[in-house]
Scaffold this motif. Structure first.
Motif, PDB file in Angstrom:
ATOM      1  N   SER A  14      21.350  -7.475 -21.425  1.00 24.73           N
ATOM      2  CA  SER A  14      20.159  -6.691 -21.760  1.00 24.73           C
ATOM      3  C   SER A  14      20.288  -5.285 -21.178  1.00 24.73           C
ATOM      4  O   SER A  14      20.588  -5.122 -19.990  1.00 24.73           O
ATOM      5  N   PRO A  15      20.083  -4.239 -21.993  1.00 24.28           N
ATOM      6  CA  PRO A  15      20.203  -2.862 -21.480  1.00 24.28           C
ATOM      7  C   PRO A  15      18.959  -2.377 -20.743  1.00 24.28           C
ATOM      8  O   PRO A  15      18.943  -1.252 -20.241  1.00 24.28           O
ATOM      9  N   PHE A  16      17.904  -3.197 -20.681  1.00 21.03           N
ATOM     10  CA  PHE A  16      16.639  -2.750 -20.114  1.00 21.03           C
ATOM     11  C   PHE A  16      16.477  -3.124 -18.646  1.00 21.03           C
ATOM     12  O   PHE A  16      15.511  -2.712 -18.008  1.00 21.03           O
ATOM     13  N   THR A  17      17.362  -3.907 -18.074  1.00 18.17           N
ATOM     14  CA  THR A  17      17.269  -4.305 -16.674  1.00 18.17           C
ATOM     15  C   THR A  17      18.614  -4.115 -16.004  1.00 18.17           C
ATOM     16  O   THR A  17      19.665  -4.122 -16.659  1.00 18.17           O
ATOM     17  N   ARG A  18      18.590  -3.953 -14.655  1.00 18.25           N
ATOM     18  CA  ARG A  18      19.833  -3.777 -13.917  1.00 18.25           C
ATOM     19  C   ARG A  18      20.639  -5.079 -13.859  1.00 18.25           C
ATOM     20  O   ARG A  18      21.863  -5.066 -13.842  1.00 18.25           O
ATOM     21  N   SER A  19      19.921  -6.180 -13.790  1.00 21.29           N
ATOM     22  CA  SER A  19      20.629  -7.455 -13.701  1.00 21.29           C
ATOM     23  C   SER A  19      21.160  -7.931 -15.045  1.00 21.29           C
ATOM     24  O   SER A  19      21.980  -8.857 -15.093  1.00 21.29           O
ATOM     25  N   GLY A  20      20.715  -7.319 -16.138  1.00 22.28           N
ATOM     26  CA  GLY A  20      21.154  -7.743 -17.453  1.00 22.28           C
ATOM     27  C   GLY A  20      20.319  -8.843 -18.051  1.00 22.28           C
ATOM     28  O   GLY A  20      20.501  -9.192 -19.228  1.00 22.28           O
ATOM     29  N   LEU A  21      19.397  -9.423 -17.276  1.00 25.87           N
ATOM     30  CA  LEU A  21      18.540 -10.468 -17.821  1.00 25.87           C
ATOM     31  C   LEU A  21      17.485  -9.843 -18.722  1.00 25.87           C
ATOM     32  O   LEU A  21      16.934  -8.790 -18.410  1.00 25.87           O
ATOM     33  N   PRO A  22      17.200 -10.447 -19.846  1.00 20.47           N
ATOM     34  CA  PRO A  22      16.187  -9.872 -20.740  1.00 20.47           C
ATOM     35  C   PRO A  22      14.815  -9.920 -20.086  1.00 20.47           C
ATOM     36  O   PRO A  22      14.511 -10.832 -19.309  1.00 20.47           O
ATOM     37  N   PRO A  23      13.971  -8.940 -20.358  1.00 22.88           N
ATOM     38  CA  PRO A  23      12.624  -8.945 -19.782  1.00 22.88           C
ATOM     39  C   PRO A  23      11.808 -10.093 -20.344  1.00 22.88           C
ATOM     40  O   PRO A  23      12.062 -10.566 -21.462  1.00 22.88           O
TER      41      PRO A  23
END
Length: 212
Positions: A14-23
């Motif tokens: 996921s490009p929206f978080t640093r960890s890559g986990l989707p929001p």
């Protein structure tokens, strides 16, 4: 984050978080397939990041601690904001000198008595009204006591209006001579100013005492 910041390990794409986990999914209005950021504002750029929980979904415990510290830093001290004249106002020595009386009055009386808003209003409008009053008084004095006459060019020239007297004949018959006493007659001084007959330029001072 300082020297203690560690980038979290990527666990997704996921490009929206640093960890890559989707929001986490946000709530949608029933009966609509549009994403939540398109329901109310078509031009919104926040998308799902408008939700605070979504923004903090990919933070590590260290990042959450730093965020808590940052949020606490937004709370101002009871004494703030502190007004520092040297920072907010840079004045040259001349302006400091002629503003000193009103600035002293503002700091010692107006602001403690009326507050910042009304004290500032009095501080701003007071000198302007005083200067306007002095200008009007100067103009009035100049118009009243420096009337232009035949001897000099200074002063304001005023022309008397022609006086209209109703029932002039009846008044003159009932009170003979009262109109001549009460009304000004320009022909009395041959249409010159009243000071013309009091002039000293052509005054007869007698024969000269010189022997030649």
């Amino acid at each position: 984050m300082g020297n203690y910041y560690h980038k979290p390990v990527r666990e997704g794409d996921s490009p929206f978080t640093r960890s890559g986990l989707p929001p986490p999914p946000t709530l949608k209005k029933s009966g609509s397939d549009l994403p939540s950021h398109r329901l109310n504002d078509p031009m919104s750029l926040e998308m799902h990041m408008a939700d605070e929980r979504v923004r903090t979904a990919g933070l590590t415990p260290a990042e959450r601690e730093w965020r808590i510290k940052w949020l606490k830093d937004q709370h101002l001290h009871p004494d703030e904001p502190i007004h520092v004249d040297a920072v907010h106002r840079q004045l040259n020595p001349i302006r400091i000198l002629y503003r000193l009386p009103m600035d002293t009055l503002y700091k010692r009386f107006l602001r403690p008595t009326f507050g910042v808003y009304y004290g500032t209003a009095v501080r701003v409008m007071g000198p302007k009204l005083i200067f306007a009053f002095l200008i009007l008084e100067t103009m009035y004095y100049y118009w009243k006591y420096e009337v232009k006459d035949w001897e000099h060019l200074r002063g304001i020239e005023t022309m008397a209006l022609k006086q209209l007297v109703a029932r002039q004949k009846e008044i003159e018959e009932a009170h003979p001579g009262i109109l001549e006493i009460g009304l000004s007659d320009p022909a009395k001084y041959r249409y010159y100013s009243p000071t013309f007959d009091k002039r000293t330029a052509l005054k007869d001072v007698g024969k000269p005492s010189r022997p030649w």
